[in-house]
Write a protein that holds these residues in place. Structure first.
Motif, PDB file in Angstrom:
ATOM      1  N   ALA A   1      44.942  40.947  30.797  1.00 17.81           N
ATOM      2  CA  ALA A   1      44.042  39.834  31.103  1.00 17.81           C
ATOM      3  C   ALA A   1      44.602  38.578  30.446  1.00 17.81           C
ATOM      4  N   ARG A   2      44.658  37.504  31.261  1.00 15.60           N
ATOM      5  CA  ARG A   2      45.217  36.251  30.743  1.00 15.60           C
ATOM      6  C   ARG A   2      44.760  35.102  31.617  1.00 15.60           C
ATOM      7  N   ASP A   3      44.332  34.014  30.960  1.00 15.86           N
ATOM      8  CA  ASP A   3      43.961  32.787  31.681  1.00 15.86           C
ATOM      9  C   ASP A   3      42.910  33.044  32.756  1.00 15.86           C
ATOM     10  N   GLY A   4      41.928  33.909  32.434  1.00 15.63           N
ATOM     11  CA  GLY A   4      40.840  34.149  33.365  1.00 15.63           C
ATOM     12  C   GLY A   4      41.145  35.121  34.483  1.00 15.63           C
ATOM     13  N   HIS A   5      42.276  35.761  34.441  1.00 16.79           N
ATOM     14  CA  HIS A   5      42.638  36.755  35.466  1.00 16.79           C
ATOM     15  C   HIS A   5      43.117  38.036  34.807  1.00 16.79           C
ATOM     16  N   GLY A   6      42.981  39.130  35.533  1.00 13.54           N
ATOM     17  CA  GLY A   6      43.404  40.416  35.021  1.00 13.54           C
ATOM     18  C   GLY A   6      43.982  41.267  36.135  1.00 13.54           C
TER      19      GLY A   6
ATOM     20  N   THR B   1      44.847  41.937  41.564  1.00 16.66           N
ATOM     21  CA  THR B   1      44.484  40.893  40.604  1.00 16.66           C
ATOM     22  C   THR B   1      43.005  40.563  40.764  1.00 16.66           C
ATOM     23  N   VAL B   2      42.302  40.454  39.650  1.00 18.86           N
ATOM     24  CA  VAL B   2      40.866  40.165  39.660  1.00 18.86           C
ATOM     25  C   VAL B   2      40.602  38.980  38.737  1.00 18.86           C
ATOM     26  N   ARG B   3      39.434  38.370  38.907  1.00 19.35           N
ATOM     27  CA  ARG B   3      39.005  37.338  37.958  1.00 19.35           C
ATOM     28  C   ARG B   3      38.338  38.017  36.777  1.00 19.35           C
ATOM     29  N   PHE B   4      38.735  37.632  35.586  1.00 24.10           N
ATOM     30  CA  PHE B   4      38.236  38.257  34.358  1.00 24.10           C
ATOM     31  C   PHE B   4      37.331  37.274  33.629  1.00 24.10           C
ATOM     32  N   ALA B   5      36.081  37.734  33.313  1.00 23.40           N
ATOM     33  CA  ALA B   5      35.096  36.851  32.696  1.00 23.40           C
ATOM     34  C   ALA B   5      34.711  37.279  31.287  1.00 23.40           C
ATOM     35  N   GLY B   6      35.404  38.250  30.714  1.00 20.91           N
ATOM     36  CA  GLY B   6      35.093  38.665  29.349  1.00 20.91           C
ATOM     37  C   GLY B   6      34.618  40.106  29.293  1.00 20.91           C
ATOM     38  N   PHE B   7      34.164  40.500  28.110  1.00 20.85           N
ATOM     39  CA  PHE B   7      33.723  41.877  27.875  1.00 20.85           C
ATOM     40  C   PHE B   7      32.227  41.917  27.598  1.00 20.85           C
ATOM     41  N   SER B   8      31.596  43.005  27.979  1.00 21.01           N
ATOM     42  CA  SER B   8      30.203  43.274  27.669  1.00 21.01           C
ATOM     43  C   SER B   8      30.128  44.705  27.157  1.00 21.01           C
ATOM     44  N   GLY B   9      30.071  44.840  25.822  1.00 19.26           N
ATOM     45  CA  GLY B   9      30.098  46.176  25.256  1.00 19.26           C
ATOM     46  C   GLY B   9      31.439  46.830  25.515  1.00 19.26           C
ATOM     47  N   GLU B  10      31.416  48.012  26.139  1.00 19.36           N
ATOM     48  CA  GLU B  10      32.644  48.743  26.452  1.00 19.36           C
ATOM     49  C   GLU B  10      33.143  48.442  27.861  1.00 19.36           C
TER      50      GLU B  10
END
Length: 347
Positions: free
Chosen positions: A276-281, A297-306
Motif C-alpha cells: 500500500a502506497r500513496d492511497g493505493h494497494g 490495484t485497489v484504492r486503500f483508505a487505511g486500516f480498521s482493526g485487523e
C-alpha cells in the motif's frame, strides 16, 4: 570418444522440466459495498452547539446571583452582581482627575496665548488630560463589569459559585446554552474510523434515557486533528429536536459510510493487501476459469482493526488471503482444501 558415441547413439533428447506445482492459497469472497453494517459506531454526549461559561472580568465579592440551574435567561439579562464599592470609588477618582486636568489645560491655553508659558508646557498639560480621560474610560468599564449579563437567550446548565463568595477574573459562575443553536452529539472516534465518514453523512442516534425511535442526525463537522492522548477525532452530529432531549445525555451514534458506488469501501483481511502506497494497494484475485492469481490495484483508505479498507473490488470476487504474499500475476494456484477462508465472506 567411445563414451560420447555411446551417448549419441542412444538418440534420447533431454527430458523436459516438470511443471511447477500450483501455489496453495486460501480465499474469501468479497461482500457487496454499502451493506447494512457499513456504519461507524461511537458513544458521545449531547450538547448545544453554543454553550458558554460566564465569568466576571474583575475580582470582587459576589453579592447577588439571580438564576439557578434550569432557569431560562434572555439576552442582556443581569444574572449576577459584584460589590461595586471599590469600582465606584476608582471611577469617582478618575472623574476628579479628568476635571483637574481640564482646568490645567484651560489655564495653560490662556497663558500660552500670551507667551507666559512655553508651548511645550501647554502640550504636556494636554497629554496629561488625555491620560486622565483614558484612565476614566478604564474605570468606567471596570464599574460596568461588576454586573454579569447573559449574552444569549437560553437556559442555565450549571452554577459554579454562590452569592457571598470572593470570585476571581475568569472564574466560571454559570454555564448557559443558546437555545437558538442546534443540539449536537459529539462522538470521539478512532482516527481510522473517522477517515471513513464525510460531512453530511446520515446518522442514527439512540439515547438510553429517551424511549422510542432513534433520532435522525447528520454529520456536521469532523475534527482536523486527533487527540494526542487518545488518538481519537471528534465528530459532531446535528440532531433533530425531541422533547426531553437535554445537554449532557449520553447517546450511541451509527454513522453511515458516505462513499458509494465504485468508491464504496469494503473491509478485507489485512493479509490480503500485498503493498500500500500513496492511497493505493495491490491484492490478488482468483480467476475461476484458469485457476490463476490475477493482480489488481485497489484504492486503500487505511486500516480498521485487523481489516484493510479498500475500494475497487467487485462483489463476490475470490480474494486470495493466505499465500497472497508469494503469488505472482498469472501464477497457477490451488485453493487449499483445509482453508477456512473458502467459505468466509467479507462483510
Amino acid at each position: 570418444m567411445a563414451g560420447a558415441g555411446a551417448l549419441a547413439s542412444c538418440g534420447q533428447a533431454p527430458s523436459a522440466a516438470a511443471p511447477a506445482e500450483p501455489l496453495p492459497v486460501e480465499i474469501v469472497r468479497v461482500g457487496a459495498a454499502g451493506a447494512s453494517d457499513a456504519v461507524v459506531r461511537g458513544v458521545g454526549s449531547i450538547a448545544w452547539q453554543r454553550e458558554s461559561d460566564l465569568s466576571f472580568r474583575v475580582p470582587g465579592i459576589m453579592t447577588a446571583l439571580s438564576v439557578d440551574i434550569g432557569d431560562k435567561v434572555r439576552v442582556g439579562q443581569p444574572v449576577a452582581m459584584l460589590d461595586a464599592t471599590d469600582a465606584a470609588a476608582r471611577l469617582r477618582q478618575a472623574n476628579a482627575d479628568v476635571e483637574r486636568a481640564e482646568r490645567v489645560v484651560t489655564r495653560q491655553a490662556a497663558l500660552a496665548e500670551t507667551g507666559a508659558v512655553a508651548r511645550a508646557q501647554y502640550q504636556d498639560a494636554q497629554t496629561i488630560l488625555a491620560q486622565a480621560r483614558a484612565a476614566r474610560d478604564a474605570a468606567s468599564f471596570d464599574s460596568r463589569s461588576t454586573r454579569l449579563v447573559s449574552p444569549v437567550s437560553g437556559v442555565v446548565l450549571a452554577r459554579s459559585a454562590q452569592a457571598g463568595e470572593v470570585v476571581s477574573p475568569g472564574q466560571a459562575i454559570i454555564r448557559v446554552a443558546d437555545e437558538a443553536s442546534p443540539l449536537l452529539i459529539r462522538v470521539p472516534l478512532p482516527d481510522r474510523e473517522a477517515a471513513r465518514i464525510r460531512p453530511g453523512a446520515e446518522a442514527r442516534v439512540t439515547i438510553d434515557a429517551l424511549p422510542g425511535a432513534p433520532l435522525a442526525g447528520r454529520v456536521r463537522r469532523i475534527g482536523r486533528q486527533a487527540d494526542a492522548r487518545t488518538g481519537t477525532v471528534m465528530v459532531e452530529i446535528a440532531l433533530a429536536r425531541r422533547a426531553g432531549l437535554e445537554s449532557g445525555m449520553i447517546g450511541t451514534a451509527e454513522i453511515a459510510i458516505s462513499s458509494t458506488g465504485a468508491e464504496a469501501l469494503v473491509p478485507i483481511p489485512a493479509e490480503a493487501l500485498i503493498e500500500a502506497r500513496d492511497g493505493h494497494g495491490t491484492v490478488f484475485l482468483l480467476d475461476p476459469k484458469t485457476s490463476q492469481a490475477r493482480k489488481r490495484t485497489v484504492r486503500f483508505a487505511g486500516f480498521s482493526g485487523e481489516d484493510a479498507l479498500v475500494a475497487g473490488l467487485p462483489a463476490g470476487a475470490a480474494l486470495i488471503t493466505s499465500g497472497a504474499g508469494y503469488a505472482l500475476d498469472g501464477q497457477s494456484v490451488r485453493v487449499a482444501a483445509s482453508g477456512a477462508g473458502q467459505q468466509a465472506a467479507i462483510r
